[in-house]
Design a protein around this motif. Structure first.
Motif, PDB file in Angstrom:
ATOM      1  N   ARG A  56       2.103   1.657  -0.691  1.00  0.00           N
ATOM      2  CA  ARG A  56       2.876   1.522   0.549  1.00  0.00           C
ATOM      3  C   ARG A  56       2.328   2.460   1.621  1.00  0.00           C
ATOM      4  O   ARG A  56       2.155   2.068   2.780  1.00  0.00           O
ATOM      5  N   ARG A  57       2.030   3.687   1.242  1.00  0.00           N
ATOM      6  CA  ARG A  57       1.537   4.668   2.208  1.00  0.00           C
ATOM      7  C   ARG A  57       0.160   4.283   2.742  1.00  0.00           C
ATOM      8  O   ARG A  57      -0.139   4.515   3.918  1.00  0.00           O
ATOM      9  N   THR A  94       0.605   1.073   5.122  1.00  0.00           N
ATOM     10  CA  THR A  94       1.317   1.334   6.373  1.00  0.00           C
ATOM     11  C   THR A  94       0.627   2.396   7.219  1.00  0.00           C
ATOM     12  O   THR A  94       1.089   2.706   8.314  1.00  0.00           O
ATOM     13  N   TYR A 106       6.526  -1.834   6.172  1.00  0.00           N
ATOM     14  CA  TYR A 106       6.025  -2.328   4.887  1.00  0.00           C
ATOM     15  C   TYR A 106       6.711  -3.639   4.510  1.00  0.00           C
ATOM     16  O   TYR A 106       6.060  -4.571   4.012  1.00  0.00           O
ATOM     17  N   ASP A 107       8.015  -3.750   4.776  1.00  0.00           N
ATOM     18  CA  ASP A 107       8.741  -4.977   4.459  1.00  0.00           C
ATOM     19  C   ASP A 107       8.181  -6.167   5.238  1.00  0.00           C
ATOM     20  O   ASP A 107       8.162  -7.300   4.729  1.00  0.00           O
ATOM     21  N   ASP A 115      -5.002  -6.327   4.206  1.00  0.00           N
ATOM     22  CA  ASP A 115      -3.843  -5.759   4.901  1.00  0.00           C
ATOM     23  C   ASP A 115      -4.214  -4.549   5.746  1.00  0.00           C
ATOM     24  O   ASP A 115      -3.687  -4.352   6.840  1.00  0.00           O
TER      25      ASP A 115
END
Length: 215
Positions: A15-16, A19, A121-122, A155
């Motif tokens: 996640r880190r 993002t 992130y969502d 991403d």
């Protein structure tokens, strides 16, 4: 709920990275990061190995770790492969989708919007969930596995492209493309779905990032 500490560490570090909290090229202080997450370094190390296999981090010989740099060559390579595989996947999906696939695609489309300049992130996960629902309907396991791996790497390049922003017209165009792709797959028009997906990839954030890095 995560089953193991290593699984928790994997998802949290991922996640880190995605993002931008852990920026490209950033050195990962494993001791400090493990303490921050309330873990020992052992599950963190396991997570970093998994992320290393996905190409998101690089592990040195002496327990060094850093976030993988963004590279023009990788951005180009990812785009070239996506030009081939994404259209193939939706073309197959239009011919092979089941009722369950259609439900999954429609559920993933609910509330989906083109990514903003600084996506949470969502929002990244929602974008991926929709595209994954489309390509999983191809029922071609090697193809699905390949696209899953491409999505992980791409991403980070999407975030780079978003730094320059997208105007409302471009975001609306992407929203329309998503809705049309869904309709074409559901109605079984594989040729039109493949053609639209190719155009979608050519104007994607990954394509914008590849052009930006090649300058």
């Amino acid at each position: 709920m995560f089953q193991t500490k290593a699984e928790f560490a994997y998802h949290e570090v991922r996640r880190r990275v995605l993002t931008g909290v852990l920026a490209p090229g950033a050195v990962i202080n494993q001791g400090a990061l493990a303490e921050e997450m309330g873990l020992s370094t052992t599950p963190l190390r396991e997570a970093l190995k998994r992320l290393g296999a996905e190409g998101l981090v690089e592990l040195g010989a002496h327990r060094d770790a850093r976030v993988t740099e963004l590279r023009a060559e990788e951005a180009r390579d990812l785009l070239e492969v996506r030009r081939a595989l994404d259209p193939l996947a939706v073309g197959l999906a239009a011919r092979r989708r089941t009722d369950e696939d259609v439900r999954a695609m429609r559920e993933a489309a609910v509330g989906l919007h083109a990514l903003p300049s600084n996506p949470a992130y969502d929002e990244l996960l929602a974008h991926r969930r929709f595209h994954a629902a489309l390509y999983r309907a191809s029922h071609n396991t090697p193809l699905v596995e390949a696209l899953d791996g491409l999505w992980d790497k791409t991403d980070r390049y999407r975030r780079l492209a978003l730094e320059t922003g997208r105007d409302d017209a471009e975001r609306a165009r992407k929203d329309h493309e998503h809705a049309t792709l869904l309709d074409l797959v559901v109605t079984g028009d594989g040729d039109a779905a493949a053609a639209l997906m190719l155009a979608h990839v050519e104007t994607s954030l990954g394509a914008l990032a590849a052009r930006r890095l090649s300058r």
